[in-house]
Design a protein around this motif. Structure first.
Motif, PDB file in Angstrom:
ATOM      1  N   PHE A   1       0.923  -1.280   0.064  1.00  0.00           N
ATOM      2  CA  PHE A   1       0.116  -0.093   0.054  1.00  0.00           C
ATOM      3  C   PHE A   1       1.024   1.291  -0.200  1.00  0.00           C
ATOM      4  O   PHE A   1       1.801   1.416   0.758  1.00  0.00           O
ATOM      5  CB  PHE A   1      -0.981  -0.145   1.241  1.00  0.00           C
ATOM      6  N   GLY A   2       0.464   2.413  -0.778  1.00  0.00           N
ATOM      7  CA  GLY A   2       1.367   3.604  -0.615  1.00  0.00           C
ATOM      8  C   GLY A   2       1.940   3.990  -2.092  1.00  0.00           C
ATOM      9  O   GLY A   2       2.245   5.004  -2.171  1.00  0.00           O
ATOM     10  N   CYS A   3       2.401   2.831  -2.737  1.00  0.00           N
ATOM     11  CA  CYS A   3       3.196   2.980  -3.768  1.00  0.00           C
ATOM     12  C   CYS A   3       2.999   2.230  -4.893  1.00  0.00           C
ATOM     13  O   CYS A   3       1.720   1.560  -5.172  1.00  0.00           O
ATOM     14  CB  CYS A   3       4.758   2.957  -3.301  1.00  0.00           C
TER      15      CYS A   3
ATOM     16  N   LEU B   1       8.730   1.075  -6.290  1.00  0.00           N
ATOM     17  CA  LEU B   1       9.442   0.981  -5.074  1.00  0.00           C
ATOM     18  C   LEU B   1      10.551  -0.070  -4.913  1.00  0.00           C
ATOM     19  O   LEU B   1      11.442  -0.281  -4.187  1.00  0.00           O
ATOM     20  CB  LEU B   1       8.334   0.410  -4.060  1.00  0.00           C
TER      21      LEU B   1
ATOM     22  N   CYS C   1       4.064   6.681  -7.384  1.00  0.00           N
ATOM     23  CA  CYS C   1       3.102   6.473  -6.186  1.00  0.00           C
ATOM     24  C   CYS C   1       1.815   7.255  -6.209  1.00  0.00           C
ATOM     25  O   CYS C   1       1.116   7.374  -5.164  1.00  0.00           O
ATOM     26  CB  CYS C   1       3.814   6.526  -4.885  1.00  0.00           C
TER      27      CYS C   1
END
Lengths: 415, 268
Positions: free
Chosen positions: B29-31, B35, B182
């Protein structure tokens, strides 16, 4: 008028000016760093705070010794802020080296919250290695209050849209139910005849005035009609309902096309007087089973004529043109025609959604001649194939179809 | 759904050595898959590396996003399995970061033959405290995170609006997109956040039968050492390695050791 930029050092200072200059000179970079109107913070790449200015310390309520080397930047944030920092801010800083205007909340030592806007830049070594993060922190209380208002307004707008969409769905479902109630759910079985109907709605959002029906009169005779009430919407639907009921009652009382149209004309005239005049165009027919086929008696009240697609491959209109719309005038005249449906013949009734469809040829409308040519290419055929071909034709018009189209085909199978 | 659609839908990127063992890197979650950019090149020297974005994240086809599907981790596992089927992957070494570690557990339970090994990178089977279990957060904390997402909503809308309209005649927008990692539609992010932080997969851990490596960080507020120990105890025969890294994204903060740990486990 543009404001003039203030000179950094007045060239010829007066006595008051001298005092200003000395104040400026005392404002060292260090002094500016410590007491700047925003928070300054430097952290190692793992978030450990290595430098922080007095402004930010005052905001968070910690002493320098409590922070330096002991806390990480996320430790100064609310739990939600920490999560956001770890899932968004930290990875993004690693990847793009800077971040602008991130909204976070600082949790102060006494537990209160301070909304802030955070901007961070990564300082890198000559070889590109990331060394530390420099962060400025701005007090965003006023701005956040304003943004909360915007967010609230946005939520309200989204909610209003959801409600509108739900209402629209509901209306669509009601309209669909009402629309279906204006048409027979299925056509009755007529021995020796294939009857197929179709209805193409130009819009899901309105009620159409197109209608058709087929029902037994008893004694090897059947009645059918297909028509179009002027206008759309609930008013037209009410007229459609009255028209269907009146024609059915009239057919059972006196199964004769002209008198049926006369009865309908009287009913519409009585019900809709003066400015609220309502009328329809319609073709009414009586089918009488005779020998291997049917004799069809048609009466037209201002409606486009029926098409006969013959077993021998020809196609022609059954001439009921010239009759007047029903309900418009006190004593209208209607036109009667008779036709034979032999084996392999198909009779097609339609509303003007098909002939009035916009095309790029001729006078811009599909028209009667094109429809006749279409029927000629189709014949000989069956009722089902006629409806299928007409449906494809309507679909091929795409956005050129402005109006709904009702189709009713009656065919006598070849064997 | 045809194969090409899955590849486009999930922005699937395959690199590395054809025919070599497959390492699938799943973002959390978040990107998005960016990453992994510091560990993927090292892994690609030895393995075939499969990268992708979950629908709604990164450069996936956001139009394929459905709240019903992505409001449960099974929907994310469906994405993983769709990709495995499309690329006909077997014996995959699945590396799931954060919430994706649980996505891997679910996907492996459903189609075990497709997976050979699991690497759970900073996993947590349940973020919320419950009874004796310490996930580290309360439900109110998660609401606060949702507020944080929301607070950054306005800025998002302003910067992303031109990209969403997807104007092919304005190539500079593509540049803007690559410059902004992201970025996620707030509605999508909200559902992903809720799904991530409100799921409880503790019961699913015992079902893991394949070799499993847990990678945790020395200091990680989202997946603290107690949680790593819990996962280790719950998965029979699992191995746990503590990386000398701080934070929740060791693949960015300590890419060399992270890549080395993944490679050594995948190689065994």
């Amino acid at each position: 008028m543009k404001p003039r930029p203030a000179p950094e050092q007045p060239e010829r200072p007066g006595q008051d000016g001298m005092a200003d200059v000395s104040a400026l000179l005392e404002d060292s970079a260090e002094e500016l760093y410590e007491n700047a109107p925003c928070g300054y913070l430097s952290t190692l790449m793992d978030g450990t705070v290595v430098k922080i200015n007095r402004t930010l310390l005052n905001w968070v309520g910690y002493t320098r010794a409590e922070v330096i080397g002991r806390l990480r930047f996320p430790d100064l944030l609310t739990v939600g802020g920490k999560l956001y920092h770890e899932t968004h801010v930290a990875p993004l800083l690693r990847m793009q080296g800077e971040l602008n205007g991130i909204a976070l909340e600082i949790r102060t030592v006494n537990g209160s919250r301070l909304p802030v806007l955070v901007t961070s830049v990564v300082k890198t070594a000559g070889d590109g290695r990331q060394l530390l993060v420099r962060t400025t922190v701005f007090d965003a209380r006023d701005r956040r209050a304003y943004e909360s208002e915007l967010l609230r307004a946005r939520h309200e707008a989204e909610e209003a849209r959801r409600i509108a969409e739900r209402d629209r769905e509901r209306l669509k479902s009601v309209l669909g139910t009402l629309q279906r109630s204006l048409l027979p759910p299925s056509l009755p079985k007529v021995p020796g005849l294939e009857a197929v109907a179709a209805y193409h709605a130009a819009s899901q959002d309105d009620l159409s005035g197109d209608f058709y029906d087929l029902f037994a009169l008893g004694g090897e005779r059947w009645c059918f009609f297909l028509g179009d009430v002027c206008g759309k919407g609930p008013e037209a639907a009410a007229v459609t309902s009255l028209t269907r009921a009146t024609l059915r009652a009239a057919a059972l009382h006196a199964p004769e096309p002209i008198s049926m149209l006369g009865t309908l004309n009287t009913a519409l005239q009585e019900r809709y007087t003066g400015d609220s005049s309502r009328y329809c165009t319609v073709i009414v027919g009586i089918l009488a089973a005779e020998r291997d086929g049917f004799t069809v008696t048609l009466a037209g009240g201002g409606h486009p004529p029926a098409l006969l697609l013959c077993a021998d491959g020809r196609a022609c209109y059954v001439p009921t043109t010239g009759g007047m719309p029903v309900g418009l005038l006190p004593s209208p005249s209607f036109v009667v025609a008779e036709a034979r449906l032999e084996r392999g013949d198909t009779l097609l009734l339609y509303t003007d959604g098909i002939t009035e469809a916009r095309t790029y040829s001729g006078d811009g409308r599909y028209g009667d001649e094109a429809l006749l040519a279409f029927a000629g290419r189709l014949a000989p055929t069956s009722a089902a194939a006629t409806i299928a071909a007409a449906t494809r034709l309507i679909e091929s018009f795409g956005a050129g179809v402005d109006d709904d189209t009702a189709l009713l085909a009656l065919g006598v199978p070849p064997t | 759904m045809s194969g090409m659609e899955v590849r486009i839908r999930n922005n699937v990127v395959v690199t590395g050595q054809p025919g070599a063992p497959i390492v699938m890197l799943a973002h959390g979650f978040g990107c998005d898959q960016s990453l992994w950019r510091l560990v993927a090149p090292a892994l690609a020297e030895e393995f075939q590396v499969v990268l992708f974005d979950y629908v709604g994240s990164g450069r996936s086809d956001v139009s394929a996003w459905r709240e019903e599907r992505y409001a449960s981790l099974d929907g994310y596992a469906d994405d993983v399995l769709d990709i495995c089927r499309e690329l006909d992957l077997r014996d995959v070494v699945f590396v799931g970061h954060s919430v994706s570690s649980m996505v891997g557990v679910l996907a492996a339970a459903r189609e075990p033959l497709r997976f050979g090994k699991l690497v759970l990178l900073v996993p947590s089977p349940c973020y919320i405290d419950e009874g004796d279990y310490r996930g580290g957060f309360s439900a109110a904390d998660i609401d606060e995170l949702l507020d944080s997402l929301e607070s950054n909503y306005l800025g998002w809308s302003a910067t992303m609006a031109p990209i969403i309209v997807n104007a092919p005649d304005r190539p500079e927008l593509g540049q803007e997109l690559t410059d902004s990692f992201c970025r996620t539609d707030p509605a999508v992010a909200r559902v992903f956040a809720r799904t991530t932080f409100l799921s409880d997969n503790r019961e699913d851990l015992a079902s893991v039968k394949m070799p499993t490596l847990i990678l945790e960080c020395r200091q990680d507020m989202i997946a603290p050492p107690e949680v790593g120990a819990y996962v280790h105890a719950a998965i029979p025969g699992s191995r746990i390695v503590t990386l000398d890294a701080v934070g929740h994204c060791p693949q960015l903060s300590a890419p060399e050791v992270t890549a080395a740990a993944i490679a050594s486990f995948a190689r065994d």
